[in-house]
Design an enzyme around this catalytic site. Structure first.
Site, PDB file in Angstrom:
ATOM      1  N   ARG A 121      80.381 -11.091  81.138  1.00 33.43           N
ATOM      2  CA  ARG A 121      80.984  -9.865  81.650  1.00 33.43           C
ATOM      3  C   ARG A 121      81.905  -9.237  80.622  1.00 33.43           C
ATOM      4  O   ARG A 121      82.464  -9.919  79.773  1.00 33.43           O
ATOM      5  CB  ARG A 121      81.734 -10.115  82.957  1.00 33.43           C
ATOM      6  CG  ARG A 121      82.792 -11.202  82.894  1.00 33.43           C
ATOM      7  CD  ARG A 121      82.980 -11.802  84.291  1.00 33.43           C
ATOM      8  NE  ARG A 121      84.093 -12.733  84.363  1.00 33.43           N
ATOM      9  CZ  ARG A 121      84.049 -13.993  83.957  1.00 33.43           C
ATOM     10  NH1 ARG A 121      82.953 -14.460  83.368  1.00 33.43           N
ATOM     11  NH2 ARG A 121      85.094 -14.784  84.092  1.00 33.43           N
ATOM     12  N   ARG A 168      99.220  -3.412  79.912  1.00 32.72           N
ATOM     13  CA  ARG A 168      98.598  -2.581  78.871  1.00 32.72           C
ATOM     14  C   ARG A 168      99.485  -1.399  78.520  1.00 32.72           C
ATOM     15  O   ARG A 168      99.029  -0.270  78.376  1.00 32.72           O
ATOM     16  CB  ARG A 168      97.227  -2.088  79.334  1.00 32.72           C
ATOM     17  CG  ARG A 168      96.268  -3.219  79.537  1.00 32.72           C
ATOM     18  CD  ARG A 168      94.827  -2.813  79.252  1.00 32.72           C
ATOM     19  NE  ARG A 168      93.977  -3.906  79.697  1.00 32.72           N
ATOM     20  CZ  ARG A 168      93.336  -3.924  80.860  1.00 32.72           C
ATOM     21  NH1 ARG A 168      93.377  -2.880  81.651  1.00 32.72           N
ATOM     22  NH2 ARG A 168      92.634  -4.964  81.196  1.00 32.72           N
ATOM     23  N   ASP A 228      97.189 -15.249  82.449  1.00 33.20           N
ATOM     24  CA  ASP A 228      96.265 -14.683  81.467  1.00 33.20           C
ATOM     25  C   ASP A 228      96.838 -15.126  80.123  1.00 33.20           C
ATOM     26  O   ASP A 228      97.877 -14.633  79.682  1.00 33.20           O
ATOM     27  CB  ASP A 228      96.197 -13.156  81.596  1.00 33.20           C
ATOM     28  CG  ASP A 228      94.816 -12.630  81.245  1.00 33.20           C
ATOM     29  OD1 ASP A 228      94.093 -13.316  80.490  1.00 33.20           O
ATOM     30  OD2 ASP A 228      94.454 -11.527  81.711  1.00 33.20           O
ATOM     31  N   LYS A 275      91.926 -15.923  81.633  1.00 36.71           N
ATOM     32  CA  LYS A 275      92.699 -16.287  82.813  1.00 36.71           C
ATOM     33  C   LYS A 275      92.556 -17.779  83.089  1.00 36.71           C
ATOM     34  O   LYS A 275      91.449 -18.277  83.230  1.00 36.71           O
ATOM     35  CB  LYS A 275      92.202 -15.484  84.009  1.00 36.71           C
ATOM     36  CG  LYS A 275      92.368 -13.996  83.817  1.00 36.71           C
ATOM     37  CD  LYS A 275      91.741 -13.224  84.965  1.00 36.71           C
ATOM     38  CE  LYS A 275      91.786 -11.736  84.706  1.00 36.71           C
ATOM     39  NZ  LYS A 275      90.840 -11.299  83.649  1.00 36.71           N
ATOM     40  N   CYS A 292     103.466  -2.942  83.519  1.00 37.93           N
ATOM     41  CA  CYS A 292     102.076  -2.898  83.042  1.00 37.93           C
ATOM     42  C   CYS A 292     101.862  -3.718  81.776  1.00 37.93           C
ATOM     43  O   CYS A 292     102.592  -3.609  80.808  1.00 37.93           O
ATOM     44  CB  CYS A 292     101.666  -1.463  82.768  1.00 37.93           C
ATOM     45  SG  CYS A 292      99.958  -1.356  82.211  1.00 37.93           S
ATOM     46  N   ARG A 313      85.010 -11.010  76.255  1.00 41.33           N
ATOM     47  CA  ARG A 313      85.699 -12.290  76.075  1.00 41.33           C
ATOM     48  C   ARG A 313      84.963 -13.403  76.788  1.00 41.33           C
ATOM     49  O   ARG A 313      84.901 -14.519  76.324  1.00 41.33           O
ATOM     50  CB  ARG A 313      87.122 -12.154  76.625  1.00 41.33           C
ATOM     51  CG  ARG A 313      87.870 -13.451  76.742  1.00 41.33           C
ATOM     52  CD  ARG A 313      89.331 -13.193  77.019  1.00 41.33           C
ATOM     53  NE  ARG A 313      89.921 -12.341  76.007  1.00 41.33           N
ATOM     54  CZ  ARG A 313      90.974 -11.554  76.212  1.00 41.33           C
ATOM     55  NH1 ARG A 313      91.550 -11.501  77.391  1.00 41.33           N
ATOM     56  NH2 ARG A 313      91.450 -10.812  75.244  1.00 41.33           N
ATOM     57  N   TYR A 314      84.437 -13.102  77.969  1.00 43.99           N
ATOM     58  CA  TYR A 314      83.745 -14.103  78.770  1.00 43.99           C
ATOM     59  C   TYR A 314      82.240 -13.961  78.534  1.00 43.99           C
ATOM     60  O   TYR A 314      81.766 -12.894  78.154  1.00 43.99           O
ATOM     61  CB  TYR A 314      84.052 -13.892  80.249  1.00 43.99           C
ATOM     62  CG  TYR A 314      85.502 -14.133  80.607  1.00 43.99           C
ATOM     63  CD1 TYR A 314      85.998 -15.428  80.685  1.00 43.99           C
ATOM     64  CD2 TYR A 314      86.367 -13.073  80.866  1.00 43.99           C
ATOM     65  CE1 TYR A 314      87.325 -15.662  81.031  1.00 43.99           C
ATOM     66  CE2 TYR A 314      87.694 -13.302  81.206  1.00 43.99           C
ATOM     67  CZ  TYR A 314      88.166 -14.593  81.289  1.00 43.99           C
ATOM     68  OH  TYR A 314      89.468 -14.824  81.622  1.00 43.99           O
ATOM     69  N   CYS A 340     103.149   1.932  85.918  1.00 40.05           N
ATOM     70  CA  CYS A 340     103.869   0.803  86.500  1.00 40.05           C
ATOM     71  C   CYS A 340     104.762   0.209  85.427  1.00 40.05           C
ATOM     72  O   CYS A 340     104.342   0.031  84.287  1.00 40.05           O
ATOM     73  CB  CYS A 340     102.879  -0.242  86.992  1.00 40.05           C
ATOM     74  SG  CYS A 340     101.571   0.476  87.991  1.00 40.05           S
ATOM     75  N   CYS A 392      96.895   6.897  83.883  1.00 42.46           N
ATOM     76  CA  CYS A 392      97.064   6.332  85.217  1.00 42.46           C
ATOM     77  C   CYS A 392      97.749   7.375  86.078  1.00 42.46           C
ATOM     78  O   CYS A 392      98.404   8.275  85.558  1.00 42.46           O
ATOM     79  CB  CYS A 392      97.946   5.090  85.181  1.00 42.46           C
ATOM     80  SG  CYS A 392      97.221   3.765  84.230  1.00 42.46           S
ATOM     81  N   ASP A 433     102.818 -11.134  82.336  1.00 42.21           N
ATOM     82  CA  ASP A 433     102.448 -11.262  80.918  1.00 42.21           C
ATOM     83  C   ASP A 433     103.636 -11.104  79.975  1.00 42.21           C
ATOM     84  O   ASP A 433     104.742 -10.831  80.406  1.00 42.21           O
ATOM     85  CB  ASP A 433     101.418 -10.188  80.561  1.00 42.21           C
ATOM     86  CG  ASP A 433     100.050 -10.540  81.088  1.00 42.21           C
ATOM     87  OD1 ASP A 433      99.686 -11.719  81.004  1.00 42.21           O
ATOM     88  OD2 ASP A 433      99.364  -9.638  81.585  1.00 42.21           O
TER      89      ASP A 433
HETATM   90  C1  LIG Z   1      90.058 -10.313  83.707  1.00 44.23           C
HETATM   91  C2  LIG Z   1      89.005 -10.037  82.762  1.00 44.23           C
HETATM   92  C3  LIG Z   1      87.668 -10.073  83.155  1.00 44.23           C
HETATM   93  C4  LIG Z   1      87.240 -10.387  84.581  1.00 44.23           C
HETATM   94  O1  LIG Z   1      87.541 -11.704  84.907  1.00 44.23           O
HETATM   95  P1  LIG Z   1      87.175 -12.298  86.343  1.00 44.23           P
HETATM   96  O2  LIG Z   1      87.838 -13.631  86.357  1.00 44.23           O
HETATM   97  O3  LIG Z   1      85.698 -12.372  86.416  1.00 44.23           O
HETATM   98  O4  LIG Z   1      87.724 -11.363  87.358  1.00 44.23           O
HETATM   99  C5  LIG Z   1      86.714  -9.845  82.201  1.00 44.23           C
HETATM  100  N1  LIG Z   1      87.047  -9.587  80.920  1.00 44.23           N
HETATM  101  C6  LIG Z   1      88.326  -9.572  80.503  1.00 44.23           C
HETATM  102  C7  LIG Z   1      88.619  -9.321  79.074  1.00 44.23           C
HETATM  103  C8  LIG Z   1      89.354  -9.790  81.414  1.00 44.23           C
HETATM  104  O5  LIG Z   1      90.619  -9.755  81.009  1.00 44.23           O
HETATM  105  S1  SF4 Z   2      99.297  -1.658  85.995  1.00 43.97           S
HETATM  106 FE1  SF4 Z   2      99.115  -0.412  84.113  1.00 43.97          FE
HETATM  107  S2  SF4 Z   2      96.952   0.152  83.997  1.00 43.97           S
HETATM  108 FE2  SF4 Z   2      97.352  -0.520  86.101  1.00 43.97          FE
HETATM  109  S3  SF4 Z   2      97.842   1.383  87.216  1.00 43.97           S
HETATM  110 FE3  SF4 Z   2      99.771   0.470  86.542  1.00 43.97          FE
HETATM  111  S4  SF4 Z   2     100.201   1.481  84.582  1.00 43.97           S
HETATM  112 FE4  SF4 Z   2      98.036   1.822  85.023  1.00 43.97          FE
END
Ligand SMILES: *Cc1c(COP(=O)(O)O)cnc(C)c1O
Ligand code: SF4
Length: 370
Positions: A117, A135, A331, A338, A133, A113-114, A130, A126, A294
């Site tokens: 990175r 995801r 996010d 973010k 979560c 996305r960025y 959580c 996991c 989220d």
């Molecule tokens: C959070 C995230 C990152 C890392 O973002 P930083 O601001 O550098 O910590 C990279 N890719 C994705 C898709 C993310 O959600």
């Molecule tokens: S927040 Fe989601 S991905 Fe992270 S440890 Fe908890 S359950 Fe796993």
């Protein structure tokens, strides 16, 4: 706090077993009948829980379960690990994939996305699931594991994209994987010359601190620079055991950051977040992000007004060490990434001056220059 030695469920467990992460992992609490053996559930709660577990997974490490205050129904630890009936409520703006990660998936597990990175999702498992979560759609799908062929494709993508300087291993939780498998990925990432840093996101120091073994750290140390981010949400999670796990990480020369999710009824007060941040830095953990909750399905009850987050931030900046203050971010839905949500200190900037207020609300002027 519950003492495991006095619970019927774990009375015969030796200290050696208790401190073995594989034992902790294998003995996670995953059903209502086991849960009932350590905390009281009302008949209503029990009914909701059974229903909820048909839809969402529960897994609580014995270690984390013992941090629950059995007398407090609103215990911040309890709320993070035991499903609440609210999880079954779905509101109109909630999404299965709130961050549109699927849209930005460019190769198996790779969310790009960025510019420089990528997120590399290597597992959906996991140690604990959580309740908040983001995801949820992935986490808990225990049957999923990335195949060798998918790893090849992901690494090929990273190799082909020379702009990728930073690879963030995530999940699920990468540290539930064996050292051997993790190393096979990290070693190959290190062979890609443009990958400068490898980051790992893991909640294991919080929920299963015995996972941070010498063997794991010895392996990671061979592939520096490695950075780790963990996920403490409440000061009660910083125990002797979790603090020790974090110290070991930092002693291995790995910078350790922390991401906190702002959760209603768990940590949504300036006092709690301040105590958390101070306790983190005392343990050499750098507060990195404070996330607004989220829009993942079934977590609406954890959302706080954004004004609450801003109020908390305004009570941190200036009052505690600058490096103890995280960045508050949303996010953005639909893959916007973010976005920092900042307290406004600047009232006006013009050709002549900057009119601003300090952390105490006092007014100052800085002469501008052209
Ligand atoms: C959070 C995230 C990152 C890392 O973002 P930083 O601001 O550098 O910590 C990279 N890719 C994705 C898709 C993310 O959600
Ligand atoms: S927040 Fe989601 S991905 Fe992270 S440890 Fe908890 S359950 Fe796993």
């Amino acid at each position: 706090m519950i003492d495991y030695r006095t619970t019927a469920l774990w009375r015969d467990v030796t200290e050696k077993q208790w401190n073995d992460w594989r034992w902790q992992f294998k003995n996670r609490i995953r059903d209502v009948d086991t849960l009932k053996k350590i905390i009281d559930l009302s008949p209503d709660e029990e009914k909701f829980l059974r229903e909820c577990l048909n839809h969402f997974r529960m897994a609580i490490t014995p270690y984390y379960a013992c941090l629950i205050n059995p007398e407090d129904r609103n215990c911040p630890i309890r709320q993070q690990c035991i499903p609440s009936p609210h999880e079954m409520e779905v509101s109109s703006f909630e999404m299965l994939d709130p961050l549109a990660e699927e849209r930005d998936t460019k190769a198996p597990g790779i969310v790009h996305r960025y510019p420089d990175r990528v997120l590399f999702i290597i597992t959906r498992k996991c140690a604990m699931y959580c309740r908040h979560c983001t995801r949820r759609r992935l986490a808990g799908d225990e049957d999923f594991s990335i195949s060798n062929r998918e790893v090849d494709m992901a690494l090929e993508y990273i190799t082909d994209h020379r702009e990728i300087r930073d690879v963030l291993l995530s999940g699920g939780d990468p540290f539930v994987l064996s050292e051997k498998f993790l190393e096979s990925i990290i070693r190959r990432l290190r062979q890609i010359s443009h990958v400068e840093i490898i980051r790992i996101g893991t909640r294991t120091p919080v929920v299963i601190p015995m996972r941070i073994t010498d063997e794991l750290l010895d392996m990671l140390k061979r592939y520096q620079p490695i950075w780790i981010n963990t996920h403490f949400n409440h000061p009660n999670e910083i125990t002797e055991a979790s603090a020790k796990a974090c110290q070991k990480i930092v002693d291995a020369g790995i910078p350790l950051g922390n991401q906190t999710v702002l959760l209603k009824g768990v940590n949504d007060s300036a006092e709690t977040i301040k105590e958390l941040c101070l306790k983190l830095v005392r343990n050499r953990i750098r507060p990195y992000y404070l996330y607004q909750c989220d829009l993942a399905q079934g977590i609406n009850h954890f959302r706080t007004p954004v004004e609450k987050g801003l109020e908390i931030m305004s009570k941190l900046r200036g009052y505690i060490s600058g490096f103890a203050v995280p960045t508050y971010v949303i996010d953005a839905p639909n893959g916007g990434g973010k976005i920092p949500i900042n307290v406004q200190y600047v009232e006006e900037i013009n050709d002549h001056e900057v009119r601003m207020r300090n952390y105490k609300g006092e007014y100052y002027v800085y002469p501008n220059v052209r």
